[in-house]
Design an enzyme around this catalytic site. Structure first.
Site, mmCIF file in Angstrom:
data_model
loop_
_atom_site.group_PDB
_atom_site.id
_atom_site.type_symbol
_atom_site.label_atom_id
_atom_site.label_comp_id
_atom_site.label_asym_id
_atom_site.label_seq_id
_atom_site.Cartn_x
_atom_site.Cartn_y
_atom_site.Cartn_z
ATOM 1 N N HIS A 1 35.474 15.420 39.030
ATOM 2 C CA HIS A 1 34.419 16.155 39.728
ATOM 3 C C HIS A 1 33.095 15.398 39.659
ATOM 4 O O HIS A 1 32.317 15.580 38.726
ATOM 5 C CB HIS A 1 34.260 17.535 39.089
ATOM 6 C CG HIS A 1 35.502 18.370 39.141
ATOM 7 N ND1 HIS A 1 36.546 18.215 38.259
ATOM 8 C CD2 HIS A 1 35.879 19.360 39.988
ATOM 9 C CE1 HIS A 1 37.510 19.088 38.553
ATOM 10 N NE2 HIS A 1 37.128 19.800 39.598
ATOM 11 N N ASP B 1 27.072 28.037 40.024
ATOM 12 C CA ASP B 1 27.280 29.296 40.741
ATOM 13 C C ASP B 1 28.516 30.018 40.234
ATOM 14 O O ASP B 1 28.527 31.243 40.147
ATOM 15 C CB ASP B 1 27.430 29.022 42.240
ATOM 16 C CG ASP B 1 26.090 28.814 42.906
ATOM 17 O OD1 ASP B 1 25.335 29.794 43.001
ATOM 18 O OD2 ASP B 1 25.797 27.675 43.311
ATOM 19 N N HIS C 1 32.437 18.057 45.497
ATOM 20 C CA HIS C 1 32.722 18.785 44.254
ATOM 21 C C HIS C 1 33.826 18.166 43.400
ATOM 22 O O HIS C 1 33.584 17.797 42.254
ATOM 23 C CB HIS C 1 33.088 20.237 44.579
ATOM 24 C CG HIS C 1 33.682 20.980 43.430
ATOM 25 N ND1 HIS C 1 32.924 21.459 42.393
ATOM 26 C CD2 HIS C 1 34.972 21.298 43.131
ATOM 27 C CE1 HIS C 1 33.717 22.053 41.510
ATOM 28 N NE2 HIS C 1 34.961 21.972 41.930
ATOM 29 N N SER D 1 35.572 54.747 16.643
ATOM 30 C CA SER D 1 37.022 54.753 16.854
ATOM 31 C C SER D 1 37.688 53.546 16.209
ATOM 32 O O SER D 1 38.756 53.655 15.617
ATOM 33 C CB SER D 1 37.334 54.742 18.357
ATOM 34 O OG SER D 1 36.846 55.904 18.976
ATOM 35 N N GLU E 1 33.713 44.004 26.399
ATOM 36 C CA GLU E 1 34.756 43.383 25.571
ATOM 37 C C GLU E 1 34.790 41.872 25.769
ATOM 38 O O GLU E 1 34.971 41.108 24.825
ATOM 39 C CB GLU E 1 36.132 43.969 25.918
ATOM 40 C CG GLU E 1 36.270 45.465 25.668
ATOM 41 C CD GLU E 1 35.764 46.297 26.837
ATOM 42 O OE1 GLU E 1 35.408 45.722 27.887
ATOM 43 O OE2 GLU E 1 35.717 47.530 26.686
ATOM 44 N N ASP F 1 45.268 60.061 25.556
ATOM 45 C CA ASP F 1 44.508 59.261 26.526
ATOM 46 C C ASP F 1 45.411 58.625 27.582
ATOM 47 O O ASP F 1 44.937 58.193 28.634
ATOM 48 C CB ASP F 1 43.658 58.192 25.827
ATOM 49 C CG ASP F 1 42.276 58.724 25.441
ATOM 50 O OD1 ASP F 1 41.931 59.843 25.869
ATOM 51 O OD2 ASP F 1 41.551 58.022 24.717
ATOM 52 N N HIS G 1 45.356 53.632 28.393
ATOM 53 C CA HIS G 1 44.827 53.273 27.077
ATOM 54 C C HIS G 1 45.924 52.909 26.070
ATOM 55 O O HIS G 1 45.603 52.559 24.941
ATOM 56 C CB HIS G 1 43.982 54.428 26.515
ATOM 57 C CG HIS G 1 42.651 54.591 27.195
ATOM 58 N ND1 HIS G 1 42.529 54.689 28.563
ATOM 59 C CD2 HIS G 1 41.388 54.635 26.711
ATOM 60 C CE1 HIS G 1 41.244 54.812 28.877
ATOM 61 N NE2 HIS G 1 40.537 54.777 27.775
#
Lengths: 672, 672
Positions: free
Chosen positions: A37, A164, A268, A388, A415, A473, A477
């Site tokens: 690249h 980007d 690129h 939890s 997360e 749940d 989950h």
């Protein structure tokens, strides 16, 4: 300070020379490799040359100097920009021969920068957005270390080059939001704002006002001409002082200098070809042969590489004044303190005596309460599931902007950003990060977990609610495929402890695993203790071991993990009532078991038929149960109901295990 | 228009009554289940009541009316808000008994809303951010359908309720950026801006100015009092007209009405308990018994549920005027056109005649060029890797703001957002979405892929560069664990075709799979054709099949996928030279193979020792090679070098396979 660091040697070569040296090493290496690249190194060479020549605090002779500024190439495909600079500034790893061996087997210059493979590479990049998000962890670790050791020893910036792609990836939002919230003032992102991505103009897919977006997260922002060294220098100089993380959008031209490629996506990811290279040499006034760097330019770059030497020596003096162990602590090579070992032993004795009937997440909470005060390197956190995951140790104070002496991070519902930040904290050195979420959401952090495994770093994921045992749940989950999916990642340790002592032992293994990340899979529901051995042998470290061995040889071996070990034990009692002799094996960590000697493995697995039990899809259990065995687990997604109902309805019960054992024995014959 | 739809029946009950009916059904159901999330339904009840009573175009008697407005509960843990409304408005699925069975086995009211399980649930939500990102796909599909069928038949809004969690997840940025870029003017997000998340105040982890952030992506934004019905109505009314996607930040109080819980994280995810419920009944002036809805309130809600009936009838009339097939097309139940079958047959004949030596991604390109014109429901795209994934069919025009008659989407570098948007396009109906990225980046989209599998919808992922065969880009870009990780997801078809005809057949299977998503794993490198059967039997649909069967019985069976089938074939020739009889099996889709009759599977696998070959980690290959076989593949991450070098260095070669075959035969004895 650092603007004045600009040395006389640098001035002998023009800023354009410095940049063109980067450009042409990139052009030539990509051309020789017939792969790579060139566009990004050509576009960002001016920015990088200003950053390294005038600002970056580093010493090429000591790539691991703890108080160096960190440079993260988030747009990792532009690896030749970094390799060119590492070569030019004199990093020993990156000789001209290595540059010529770009992207070849065994070279120090792989397609994307690889941590641990090439000195001077702070982290592995390539998957977009990871560098930026990991840099937040680096920058946060710097503040944490600063709060502990003071300005004299810890005072460095984290610079990022991001494209980007990095900014379009969702993880970037988690990262910039966290960085802005924590006011990580020594984080400076240089955005290669070239308005081109692989498909063409970025206007094909985005209309974002990036400056406004970063500003909305509390960043200081500005846009500059990325080919104007003075503007670049002024921007960096000023943005270092804003008290906030900074985005400098550098308007650049991708493939700068190649007349028929520049400014287009064609620059690129492919070699420029002889004609465009010749044209670029003309345009950029760089008449030198491929891989040839004029002496004046090379000397100037080498002087830049040596510029930080005196500062490093002065820093080392200050360190010595503060105590012999300080440099080691800053490098993260602290020996595990004796108090840690004592805390572990005390908790183990208590677990052995009390045999608590608690969820493994609760056992983990007790482990943390015990070890956190003894292990100050531990930096905890959760993706907004603290109550939890039970990840907050009593002794831990929260980290906040201006309160970096804390050791618990409220990562928010991020997360992925958390996992990347933990990678950065580990890579920075000096800390052992852990962070919690539900196991089902391991999917969100997966790209960062993979990167930790690839880099070989100690990061500890605490993932609770590890099965249908989470109950109501429901299937969104309830992890069913996550053990298999995580076990598939090379160099990752996946632990599923079955009681309190196994939980403690899993934590010990994770803390000891200096060159790989761990995932602790913990139950929501209570697990009866079956271990009460206080002698301290870490059986989890064996990967799998025999919990109960029947008298007189085995008719069947029941292998289970986590909450299903209890089911196996109950099944063995059902079978014993029929005089069927079942051994029960707990297998908390497949990876560690595979590393045991063949003889040990054979002794654990035995020669009798084997039944595997895990409240999850079969995955690689065939490996353990073999042709004559059977697997008891899930065949699809879970459902919403109380946990006990789910185990019954999905037929993961002692009697189902006993049935399978009888079938296997019938097929194979007892005693085999 | 819809403000006037407010009926007389609605006015007989106050707006507060309507909202309180939601609140108390949620409170009572959570209390009875002793599990669930009352805080969000209590906080957003006023907003939802205004939305449903005065704006949402729907008819509870026909949950699948194609021109209905879509309502997406992105904050899926607030499921009782949705169930309460579905019950109150008269959806047949959600009786009061089902409300009382909230979160119990077999009920229509699982912990999180599940698509396909409960009528009126537009998608499965719970993993945060997914609803918002999928809504972008819904909203985009509406525009695509509108461009094809006109305003008279397609003119509906997509409304989303999203919480802080949804907005903090990185996927939200990919979603809002794409929505803003495409100016999806009929997408309205109602942000439950309650400033509370599970750990406590959102100020623990975020300082974002959400309005500024959405504005930076081209959205129309405003903040309102989420407990003021007039403000809510005015906001929705005005935001419907902005010509841009809209964010309405509704400042609410979580757990509104429970005096000691409201406004704190304690209201989020646990039953309120008798005392707080009694207090809330007092505060909100709702003296009714648990689960009791006064007649006037229920009638008002039922009238709301029936309000859209006349409009639906008028719509059906307009449909009939435009042609009998239109409603079916809008529902996405178009039969696959005959022209598609012809295009497939023609291409198959050509592949059989030409036996092209091309990468499977190139074969896929040819498949798309052939079928796209014949299958107008196909909506393509790529996460900015169009020229690498080869996903753009010649006949496809790009989709852009104001150009929704196109059928190719430049998703940008947003794998996760793409996968979620594809889910939305599929769920909306009328289209078959596919999208490309590198297989290694399946990790980024994994949560959305899982959700597609859980929902059982037809979404086609084109994932190229499927092994170390991608070469120089190195281990960050080389999938090694991804087959295992994807195969672990229940209800997902993972295809790895081995030549041009297998690629075509894989596409056919994916298009035919109406109730599950597919991943096509395609090579970067050329694969020699070995199939030349023009008869049209789709062998990929068998999951695995015998490619070559040796004369006189098998000594060994070589099972391979994708690019490694060629290696198996070469190995079989090496072995044949030693008079070892090797069958070669291609196994392009494990999931479909497992669904074949036992007898067929046994005939394919044979009784001779089996060698598995796949340039990936072992994963669940033990299942196929058994106790006496061996697996040839990867044991760790890849490396950066040309592909041929990597195959040699990692020892995935015909001679390595032949060696393994000899070992297996020696262990087992020839002919067994």
């Amino acid at each position: 300070m650092s603007v004045q660091l600009q040395s006389k040697a640098t001035q002998a070569a023009s800023q354009a020379d410095l940049a063109n040296a980067i450009r042409f090493l990139a052009i030539d290496a990509v051309e020789k490799a017939a792969s790579g690249h060139p566009g990004m190194p050509m576009g960002m060479a001016d920015v990088a040359a200003v950053l390294f020549s005038r600002f970056l605090k580093f010493d090429a002779s000591d790539p691991n100097w703890p108080d160096r500024d960190r440079f993260i190439l988030s747009a990792g495909h532009g690896s030749m920009l970094l390799y060119a600079i590492l070569h030019l500034t004199g990093y020993a790893d990156v000789t001209l021969d290595e540059i010529k061996a770009f992207r070849q087997w065994g070279s120090k210059t792989p397609g994307h920068p690889e941590y641990g493979h090439t000195s001077g590479v702070e982290m592995t990049t390539g998957p977009l957005g990871q560098g930026l998000a990991t840099a937040v962890g680096f920058s946060l670790a710097e503040r944490l270390a600063n709060a502990r050791h003071g300005d004299a020893l810890v005072d460095h910036y984290t610079y990022v080059i991001a494209g980007d792609g990095c900014l379009m990836e969702g993880i970037s939002q988690e990262a910039i939001s966290l960085a802005g919230h924590l006011k990580l003032s020594k984080l400076i992102v240089l955005f290669d704002d070239n308005q081109i991505s692989i498909d063409g103009a970025t206007s094909l897919s985005t209309s974002d006002d990036q400056l406004a977006r970063f500003r909305a997260s509390g960043w200081s922002v500005r846009r500059i001409d990325g080919h104007n060294p003075d503007e670049i220098a002024t921007a960096i100089e000023e943005e270092r002082q804003t008290g906030r993380p900074s985005l400098i959008a550098c308007r650049t031209i991708i493939g700068y200098g190649a007349p028929e490629r520049q400014g287009t996506e064609k620059a690129h990811g492919a070699p420029l070809g002889a004609a465009q290279i010749a044209a670029a040499r003309e345009v950029l006034k760089w008449p030198h042969a491929p891989f040839e760097i004029p002496n004046a330019v090379l000397s100037a770059w080498r002087a830049i590489g040596a510029r930080g030497h005196a500062e490093r020596m002065a820093w080392a003096d200050r360190c010595r004044q503060q105590g012999a162990n300080v440099p080691k602590a800053l490098e993260g090579e602290t020996e595990i303190p004796a108090t840690y070992r004592k805390a572990v032993d005390a908790l183990r004795s208590r677990f052995a005596a009390e045999r608590p009937n608690i969820a493994s997440r609760q056992a983990s909470q007790q482990v943390l309460d015990a070890i956190a005060p003894a292990l100050p390197a531990l930096i905890g956190g959760s993706a907004d599931l603290t109550h939890s995951n039970l990840t907050h140790a009593k002794s831990q104070k929260s980290v906040a902007a201006g309160a970096f002496d804390g050791s618990y991070i409220h990562y928010g519902i991020r997360e992925h950003g958390m996992a990347a930040a933990m990678n950065g904290i580990a890579l920075h050195g000096g800390f052992i990060p852990y962070g919690g979420t539900f196991l089902s959401f391991a999917d969100y952090s997966r790209p960062a977990i993979r990167l930790a495994a690839l880099m070989g770093i100690r990061v500890i994921h605490v993932m609770t609610h590890d099965s249908i045992g989470l109950g109501e749940d429901g299937p969104t989950h309830q992890p069913v495929e996550h053990f298999a999916a995580l076990r598939a990642i090379p160099n990752l340790l996946v632990f599923r402890p079955a009681d309190a002592i196994e939980t403690l032992e899993s934590w010990q293994c994770a803390v000891d695993a200096q060159t790989r990340p761990s995932v602790l899979c913990l139950s929501r529901q209570a697990l009866p203790a079956f271990r009460d051995d206080a002698d301290g042998q870490n059986k989890v470290a064996l990967g799998a071991y025999v919990v109960t061995e029947p008298q007189g040889g085995r008719d069947v071996t029941l292998i289970a993990t986590g909450s299903e070990v209890t089911i196996a034990l109950e099944a063995s009692r059902l079978l014993a009532a029929e005089n069927i002799r079942a051994a029960v094996v707990s297998a908390p960590c497949f990876e560690l078991f595979l590393e045991q000697p063949e003889k040990y493995r054979a002794s654990v697995l035995g020669t009798a038929p084997r039944i595997g039990i895990e409240a999850a899809i079969q995955g690689d259990w065939s490996r353990w149960v073999g042709d004559t065995g059977e697997f008891i687990g899930m065949t699809g997604f879970g459902a919403s109901a109380p946990a006990s109902v789910l185990y019954r309805e999905f037929n993961i019960t002692p009697s189902a295990v006993a049935d399978a054992a009888r079938r296997a024995i019938a097929g194979k014959g007892r005693g085999h």
